[in-house]
Design a protein around this motif. Sequence first.
Motif, PDB file in Angstrom:
ATOM      1  N   TYR A  71       1.066  -1.313  -0.167  1.00  0.00           N
ATOM      2  CA  TYR A  71      -0.024  -0.060  -0.036  1.00  0.00           C
ATOM      3  C   TYR A  71       0.709   1.197  -0.032  1.00  0.00           C
ATOM      4  O   TYR A  71       1.794   1.300   0.765  1.00  0.00           O
ATOM      5  CB  TYR A  71      -0.936   0.092   1.189  1.00  0.00           C
ATOM      6  CG  TYR A  71      -1.838   1.308   1.306  1.00  0.00           C
ATOM      7  CD1 TYR A  71      -2.839   1.376   0.697  1.00  0.00           C
ATOM      8  CD2 TYR A  71      -1.225   2.340   2.239  1.00  0.00           C
ATOM      9  CE1 TYR A  71      -3.687   2.562   0.759  1.00  0.00           C
ATOM     10  CE2 TYR A  71      -1.984   3.487   2.193  1.00  0.00           C
ATOM     11  CZ  TYR A  71      -3.102   3.650   1.304  1.00  0.00           C
ATOM     12  OH  TYR A  71      -4.023   4.715   1.579  1.00  0.00           O
ATOM     13  N   MET A  72       0.645   2.144  -0.822  1.00  0.00           N
ATOM     14  CA  MET A  72       1.220   3.620  -0.714  1.00  0.00           C
ATOM     15  C   MET A  72       0.168   4.465  -1.402  1.00  0.00           C
ATOM     16  O   MET A  72      -0.805   4.438  -2.280  1.00  0.00           O
ATOM     17  CB  MET A  72       2.383   3.455  -1.651  1.00  0.00           C
ATOM     18  CG  MET A  72       3.178   4.735  -1.865  1.00  0.00           C
ATOM     19  SD  MET A  72       3.720   5.439  -0.122  1.00  0.00           S
ATOM     20  CE  MET A  72       4.172   7.155  -0.863  1.00  0.00           C
ATOM     21  N   ASN A  73       0.019   5.617  -0.704  1.00  0.00           N
ATOM     22  CA  ASN A  73      -0.740   6.595  -0.972  1.00  0.00           C
ATOM     23  C   ASN A  73      -0.014   8.063  -1.000  1.00  0.00           C
ATOM     24  O   ASN A  73       0.287   8.510   0.043  1.00  0.00           O
ATOM     25  CB  ASN A  73      -2.235   6.712  -0.246  1.00  0.00           C
ATOM     26  CG  ASN A  73      -3.125   7.954  -0.793  1.00  0.00           C
ATOM     27  OD1 ASN A  73      -2.768   8.829  -1.389  1.00  0.00           O
ATOM     28  ND2 ASN A  73      -4.391   7.462  -0.479  1.00  0.00           N
ATOM     29  N   GLU A  74       0.635   8.731  -1.926  1.00  0.00           N
ATOM     30  CA  GLU A  74       1.248   9.759  -2.158  1.00  0.00           C
ATOM     31  C   GLU A  74       0.545  11.032  -1.779  1.00  0.00           C
ATOM     32  O   GLU A  74       1.137  12.116  -1.436  1.00  0.00           O
ATOM     33  CB  GLU A  74       2.116   9.895  -3.679  1.00  0.00           C
ATOM     34  CG  GLU A  74       2.874   8.769  -3.812  1.00  0.00           C
ATOM     35  CD  GLU A  74       3.457   8.869  -5.482  1.00  0.00           C
ATOM     36  OE1 GLU A  74       3.417  10.023  -6.065  1.00  0.00           O
ATOM     37  OE2 GLU A  74       4.064   8.034  -5.707  1.00  0.00           O
ATOM     38  N   ASN A  75      -0.926  11.029  -1.763  1.00  0.00           N
ATOM     39  CA  ASN A  75      -1.589  12.063  -1.233  1.00  0.00           C
ATOM     40  C   ASN A  75      -1.549  12.306   0.353  1.00  0.00           C
ATOM     41  O   ASN A  75      -1.710  13.339   0.722  1.00  0.00           O
ATOM     42  CB  ASN A  75      -2.985  12.075  -1.569  1.00  0.00           C
ATOM     43  CG  ASN A  75      -3.151  12.055  -3.215  1.00  0.00           C
ATOM     44  OD1 ASN A  75      -2.463  12.722  -3.779  1.00  0.00           O
ATOM     45  ND2 ASN A  75      -4.164  11.090  -3.703  1.00  0.00           N
ATOM     46  N   ILE A  76      -1.118  11.321   1.000  1.00  0.00           N
ATOM     47  CA  ILE A  76      -0.976  11.082   2.468  1.00  0.00           C
ATOM     48  C   ILE A  76       0.428  11.904   2.762  1.00  0.00           C
ATOM     49  O   ILE A  76       1.279  11.097   3.163  1.00  0.00           O
ATOM     50  CB  ILE A  76      -1.206   9.942   3.158  1.00  0.00           C
ATOM     51  CG1 ILE A  76      -2.737   9.342   2.647  1.00  0.00           C
ATOM     52  CG2 ILE A  76      -1.208   9.967   4.518  1.00  0.00           C
ATOM     53  CD1 ILE A  76      -2.871   8.059   3.092  1.00  0.00           C
ATOM     54  N   LYS A  77       0.491  13.311   2.886  1.00  0.00           N
ATOM     55  CA  LYS A  77       1.820  13.895   3.111  1.00  0.00           C
ATOM     56  C   LYS A  77       1.709  15.159   3.676  1.00  0.00           C
ATOM     57  O   LYS A  77       0.415  15.939   3.346  1.00  0.00           O
ATOM     58  CB  LYS A  77       2.700  13.866   1.974  1.00  0.00           C
ATOM     59  CG  LYS A  77       2.022  14.632   0.705  1.00  0.00           C
ATOM     60  CD  LYS A  77       2.906  14.448  -0.486  1.00  0.00           C
ATOM     61  CE  LYS A  77       2.236  15.396  -1.536  1.00  0.00           C
ATOM     62  NZ  LYS A  77       2.666  15.244  -2.753  1.00  0.00           N
ATOM     63  N   GLY A  78       2.697  15.539   4.441  1.00  0.00           N
ATOM     64  CA  GLY A  78       2.622  16.914   4.876  1.00  0.00           C
ATOM     65  C   GLY A  78       3.908  17.499   5.098  1.00  0.00           C
ATOM     66  O   GLY A  78       5.095  16.710   5.129  1.00  0.00           O
ATOM     67  N   THR A  79       4.132  18.611   5.804  1.00  0.00           N
ATOM     68  CA  THR A  79       5.379  19.422   5.888  1.00  0.00           C
ATOM     69  C   THR A  79       5.463  19.805   7.317  1.00  0.00           C
ATOM     70  O   THR A  79       4.492  20.597   7.739  1.00  0.00           O
ATOM     71  CB  THR A  79       5.646  20.507   5.118  1.00  0.00           C
ATOM     72  OG1 THR A  79       5.231  20.175   3.420  1.00  0.00           O
ATOM     73  CG2 THR A  79       6.767  21.291   4.984  1.00  0.00           C
ATOM     74  N   LEU A  80       6.630  19.475   7.880  1.00  0.00           N
ATOM     75  CA  LEU A  80       7.077  20.134   9.329  1.00  0.00           C
ATOM     76  C   LEU A  80       8.070  20.952   9.214  1.00  0.00           C
ATOM     77  O   LEU A  80       9.096  20.879   8.515  1.00  0.00           O
ATOM     78  CB  LEU A  80       7.445  18.860  10.200  1.00  0.00           C
ATOM     79  CG  LEU A  80       7.924  19.330  11.759  1.00  0.00           C
ATOM     80  CD1 LEU A  80       6.970  20.047  12.561  1.00  0.00           C
ATOM     81  CD2 LEU A  80       8.625  18.285  12.268  1.00  0.00           C
TER      82      LEU A  80
END
Length: 94
Positions: free
Chosen positions: A80-89
């Motif tokens: 499973y991989m979903n490239e939309n599940i991302k954020g920036t710290l």
Amino acid sequence: MEKLPTIVMKPDSVEPASIEVQAGEPLVFHIKNQSKNKCHILQFPELSESVHMEQGRSGLLIIDPVPGTYTYGCKPHHGYMNENIKGTLILKPK
């Protein structure tokens, strides 16, 4: 726990998509999996940190990075991989 910065894993996103805080001491994040996936693994790849979170569960992740910009998101697992599940710290220097 309500005062801790919270990262919520959704089915196709992560909230918030961006977190900006001051560096200087360890950061404790409250991580929640509110997706329909049986599990999610939230990772901070540049920091080699991750947490495995079962569906409907929550937990803590402690990191202590230097000032800079880091990504967080879904770590590929079990095919499973979903490239939309991302954020920036963003960690600003004191």
